[in-house]
Design an enzyme around this catalytic site. Structure first.
Site, PDB file in Angstrom:
ATOM      1  N   GLU A  10      -3.957   1.557  -7.474  1.00 44.82           N
ATOM      2  CA  GLU A  10      -4.333   2.700  -6.644  1.00 44.82           C
ATOM      3  C   GLU A  10      -3.452   3.904  -6.962  1.00 44.82           C
ATOM      4  OE1 GLU A  10      -6.538   1.619  -2.842  1.00 44.82           O
ATOM      5  OE2 GLU A  10      -4.422   1.592  -2.356  1.00 44.82           O
ATOM      6  N   HIS A  33       0.854  -1.196   0.000  1.00 42.02           N
ATOM      7  CA  HIS A  33       0.000   0.000   0.000  1.00 42.02           C
ATOM      8  C   HIS A  33       0.891   1.248   0.000  1.00 42.02           C
ATOM      9  CE1 HIS A  33      -2.895   3.046   1.190  1.00 42.02           C
ATOM     10  NE2 HIS A  33      -3.830   2.216   0.773  1.00 42.02           N
TER      11      HIS A  33
HETATM   12  P1  PGA Z   1      -9.782   6.040   0.031  1.00 40.19           P
HETATM   13  O1  PGA Z   1      -8.536   5.072   0.344  1.00 40.19           O
HETATM   14  O2  PGA Z   1     -10.925   5.161  -0.453  1.00 40.19           O
HETATM   15  O3  PGA Z   1     -10.079   6.722   1.332  1.00 40.19           O
HETATM   16  O4  PGA Z   1      -9.345   6.983  -1.037  1.00 40.19           O
HETATM   17  C1  PGA Z   1      -8.233   3.994  -0.491  1.00 40.19           C
HETATM   18  C2  PGA Z   1      -7.040   3.213  -0.008  1.00 40.19           C
HETATM   19  O5  PGA Z   1      -6.110   3.809   0.578  1.00 40.19           O
HETATM   20  O6  PGA Z   1      -6.979   1.994  -0.180  1.00 40.19           O
END
Ligand code: PGA
Length: 245
Positions: free
Chosen positions: A164, A92
């Site tokens: 992401e 992440h």
């Molecule tokens: P968010 O976070 O939905 O608050 O943008 C997503 C994540 O960090 O996996």
């Protein structure tokens, strides 16, 4: 056909009581769902979450690549497996930023998790500068190459990729969903080049970063988006239920 998977990433939120409360509420509402649902909880609450979760996959937020040793503050995949955790979030962007995790370290973790027959949910994504300079696809392709380096073809179909974009996480930025589909498609193509098309077609690719009830439907209707990784909108049980409904 790839089954959709919606995962709530709680990050460093909810204590044990709040975790139990959330699960008691959600358990009643999610029988016979056609999608997989997961929550990624802080280490200290994994055990309790496993006891209360029904029809929800309980996911760890990270792990070390070694099984045991002098790594104060760390948790190994071995320990997670021992309490029947099946899925681990890896790479992440917050772990990359806060703990200096590199693709090389994450690659070792992926390998360890796969060798234990667990499922890594592997995060990748470009920063704002790369996005603005139209470097997203070349950047992600190189990142996938580094993350999957020497990962055995025998295990690779078990991975889940979470695309992401770093700049979208925790923001309210409007998403260009066609663009996200193209990037997820480029990820699948890259996996096909690294392995083969059969494997690429098996692998689930999620999107994460500002997923809300207003955009989830369109995101999930894209050909190469097989689920979402949700931060903020997964913390309130009613908001999360609205998303998965
Ligand atoms: P968010 O976070 O939905 O608050 O943008 C997503 C994540 O960090 O996996």
């Amino acid at each position: 056909m790839r089954k959709l998977i919606i995962i709530g990433n709680w990050k460093m939120n909810k204590n044990a009581d709040e975790t139990i409360d959330f699960l008691k509420k959600i358990n009643k509402k999610i029988n016979n769902f056609q999608i997989d649902i997961g929550i990624s909880v802080p280490f200290v609450n994994l055990f309790i979450a496993k006891q209360y979760a029904k029809n929800i996959v309980v996911i760890a937020q990270n792990c070390h690549f070694e099984d045991y040793g002098s790594f104060t503050g760390e948790i190994s995949a071995e320990m997670l497996k021992n309490i029947n955790i099946t899925h681990v979030l890896l790479g992440h962007s917050e772990c990359r930023k806060n703990f200096n995790e590199t693709d090389k370290i994450i690659n070792k973790k992926i390998n360890t998790v796969l060798l234990k027959k667990m499922i890594p949910i592997i995060c990748c994504g470009e920063n704002w500068k790369e996005y603005q300079n139209n470097q997203t696809i070349p950047f992600i392709k190189k990142q996938i190459e580094r993350l999957l380096k020497n990962i055995n073809i025998k295990y690779v179909k078990n991975i889940i990729i979470a695309y992401e974009p770093i700049w979208a996480i925790g923001t309210n930025k409007t998403l260009n969903i066609k663009n996200i589909q193209n990037i997820c498609n480029a990820i699948r193509t890259k996996i096909s080049e690294l392995y083969n098309s059969e494997i690429a077609n098996c692998i689930k690719i999620q999107y994460g970063g500002n997923v809300q009830k207003e955009n989830i439907k369109e995101l999930l209707s894209q050909l190469d988006i097989d689920g979402v990784l949700v931060g903020r909108s997964s913390l309130d049980v009613d908001v999360f239920l609205q998303l998965i409904n």
